[in-house]
Structure formats: C-alpha cells, structure tokens
Write a protein that holds these residues in place. Structure first.
Motif, PDB file in Angstrom:
ATOM      1  N   GLN A  37       0.780  -1.165  -0.029  1.00 16.65           N
ATOM      2  CA  GLN A  37      -0.113   0.060   0.018  1.00 16.65           C
ATOM      3  C   GLN A  37       0.696   1.376   0.129  1.00 16.65           C
ATOM      4  N   MET A  38       1.703   1.152   0.744  1.00 14.90           N
ATOM      5  CA  MET A  38       2.888   2.431   0.801  1.00 14.90           C
ATOM      6  C   MET A  38       3.426   2.530  -0.519  1.00 14.90           C
ATOM      7  N   ALA A  39       3.863   1.521  -1.148  1.00 14.53           N
ATOM      8  CA  ALA A  39       4.340   1.666  -2.389  1.00 14.53           C
ATOM      9  C   ALA A  39       3.562   2.286  -3.592  1.00 14.53           C
ATOM     10  N   ALA A  40       2.239   1.896  -3.192  1.00 17.78           N
ATOM     11  CA  ALA A  40       1.157   2.452  -4.203  1.00 17.78           C
ATOM     12  C   ALA A  40       1.111   3.852  -4.162  1.00 17.78           C
ATOM     13  N   HIS A  41       1.310   4.331  -3.032  1.00 20.42           N
ATOM     14  CA  HIS A  41       1.248   5.728  -2.796  1.00 20.42           C
ATOM     15  C   HIS A  41       2.802   6.418  -2.974  1.00 20.42           C
ATOM     16  N   GLY A  42       3.634   5.707  -3.424  1.00 20.22           N
ATOM     17  CA  GLY A  42       4.891   6.231  -3.639  1.00 20.22           C
ATOM     18  C   GLY A  42       5.999   6.075  -2.672  1.00 20.22           C
ATOM     19  N   ALA A  61       3.334  -0.456  -8.393  1.00 19.47           N
ATOM     20  CA  ALA A  61       2.668  -1.661  -7.984  1.00 19.47           C
ATOM     21  C   ALA A  61       3.846  -2.752  -7.573  1.00 19.47           C
ATOM     22  N   ILE A  62       4.488  -2.623  -6.500  1.00 13.82           N
ATOM     23  CA  ILE A  62       5.244  -3.618  -5.871  1.00 13.82           C
ATOM     24  C   ILE A  62       4.694  -4.736  -5.386  1.00 13.82           C
TER      25      ILE A  62
END
Lengths: 178, 108
Positions: free
Chosen positions: A24-29, A49-50
């Motif tokens: 989720q964090m990765a989805a927010h950069g 999307a990792i």
C-alpha cells in the motif's frame, strides 16, 4: 531524496498484513528502503505496484549468497533482513510467488514456530524457578521489584505463546486447504 | 515387480521433488532448475524460489542430490546422485504400473 521513517509493530503471524501494508505504501509512492526493529524507512518515488514478500529462513552465513541469488534470479529483490526474516520486493508482475505449494508454505511457518518455542523455554524455566523461590520469600530483593520483573517476563512469554498459537492456526488453515 | 525394501526406500517423491531430480541429470543451478521445469511442463509448473530452496535442502540432506563444482563462483550447481537415480527409477516403475492400471480402468 525524500525519506520517511515509520514506527510500527507487526507480530510474527502478521506477515501477510505487513506485506499488504508495504504494498500500500508503494502504491502511494513510498518505497521500502530499510528495515529495522519496529521501524521502516521509505524513500519517495513514483507510485508503483510492487509486491512484497517476507520469508523466514534459518540460513547459515555460507548459504546466504546462494539463497539471495536464487531469489534475485527469480525476480525478487532483496531489501533487508530482520533476524531471520528476509524482505523481498518484486516489480514485475510476472515474478512467481515465493512459495507455490502448501507444503513449503507450511514449512516456513513451522520454522517460525520452532524458533518462538525455543525462545520460550528459558522464559518458562525462569518464571517457574523464580515463582518457587519467590513463594518461599527467601529473596533479598524487594518484593515489588521482583513482582514487576516477573510480571514483564510473563507478558513476554504470553506474547510468544499467542504468536505460536496464531501461527499454528495459520498452518492448520493452509493444511485444511491442501 | 520388485517388492524388497532397502534402507534407501524413501517415501514417494512429491511432484516438486520428482521434477527437480529429473532436471538434475546434468549439473544445473537453482534458477536453471526452475526454468527447466517450466519448460518441461509447458508452463504448468512455475515453482517458487522459496519452494525450490526448501526442496533442494531436503534432497541434499537425503542424499538424492549433491552440490557439484560450478564455473560460476557465485551460483552453486547441483546434480542427482546414484541414490537419487535409483529412487527416480523406482518411482518411474511405480508410475508406469499406475498408468497402465488407470488407463485400463478408465477405458472400461
């Protein structure tokens, strides 16, 4: 480069929740940069999307390179390590899941349980031993301080037990699906 | 059919272990095994790195495969042992019997 440090606690049985959070964090950069005890360091990049996966291995030092290389070849980038927990990230959606059969997935959780169990033995021994001498009131240490130490150790033991039980429940769930 | 039991008579191999064994007739490294199995099964078996890692450890422990010298200092190569070959042969015999019986019963 912008970085952010977040303090958060995940228990051993919450590895999937932790993975979901990192994704989720990765989805927010916010891309996971470093892992520490209860702390995570993220660096700012484009939202991505990792997939993140946590593996648990009792790997010896001379086996480490082989292990990490295999995962890297399979598309899983090594982020960091916390005791025996290894953090991996896959950018490609084509990277195959780390565990592709129930047997090996269960084996991972059993490794975790074994470690927790072994950690709990000295605690049990200490608690039982001190409980007995405590009951005899032969100790010169102040009553209240003994109680506090014992209480804290008991809480630690309880947390370990809860972890073991919840992981055991996970194993049962996976095996039922077998 | 030979029914004698010897010390090397391990339990039937899982599909995972079986495919790893037959991939290692010639020396091969970890990722190579994954790719070879994907190829052999036309993409049906896409094995995970963690699954392979655990299976390799077990196979080495049981003496069915062994680490061999590799040209790459970084990646280890594995190869099937004589014990491994014997186990595979036993399994193949077992599967041949199984197939013959299954095909016959299904045809009925």
């Amino acid at each position: 480069m912008e970085k952010k440090r977040i303090f958060r606690l995940f228990f051993a049985w919450q590895d999937e929740k932790e993975q979901a959070w990192l994704e989720q964090m990765a989805a927010h950069g916010w891309i996971l940069d470093e892992v520490g005890f209860i702390q995570y360091t993220f660096r700012k990049e484009q939202p991505q999307a990792i997939r993140y996966r946590l593996d648990y291995q009792d790997v010896k030092q001379n086996e480490l390179q082989e292990y990490l290389l295999l995962f890297a070849d399979a598309g899983w980038e090594y982020i960091g390590r916390l005791n025996n927990w290894f953090y991996f990230a896959a950018k490609e959606s084509t990277a195959v899941e780390i565990y592709t059969d129930a047997h090996s997935k269960v084996a991972k959780y059993k490794r975790v349980m074994r470690t927790l169990l072994v950690a709990s033995f000295p605690l049990v021994y200490y608690l039982v031993f001190y409980f007995r001498s405590f009951a005899a009131r032969g100790s010169s240490v102040p009553f209240l301080m003994m109680s506090l130490i014992q209480f804290l150790l008991f809480i630690v033991w309880l947390i370990l037990m809860i972890n073991i039980v919840r992981i055991w429940a996970k194993v049962q769930k996976i095996e039922k699906g077998m | 059919m030979n029914k004698s039991k010897n010390a090397e008579d391990l339990l039937p191999l899982t599909e995972t272990s079986f495919y790893i064994l037959i991939s290692l007739m010639e020396p091969l490294h970890g990722y190579g095994i994954l790719k070879k199995i994907e190829e052999m099964t036309h993409g049906r078996i896409l094995m995970g790195a963690g699954t392979l890692y655990g299976a390799l450890k077990n196979l080495v422990e049981n003496g069915l495969i062994v680490e061999v010298e590799s040209d790459s200092e970084r990646r280890r190569n594995y190869q099937i042992t004589e014990t491994g070959r014997a186990q595979v042969t036993r399994e193949v015999d077992r599967y041949e019997e199984l197939l013959v019986n299954a095909r016959r019963e299904i045809e009925k």
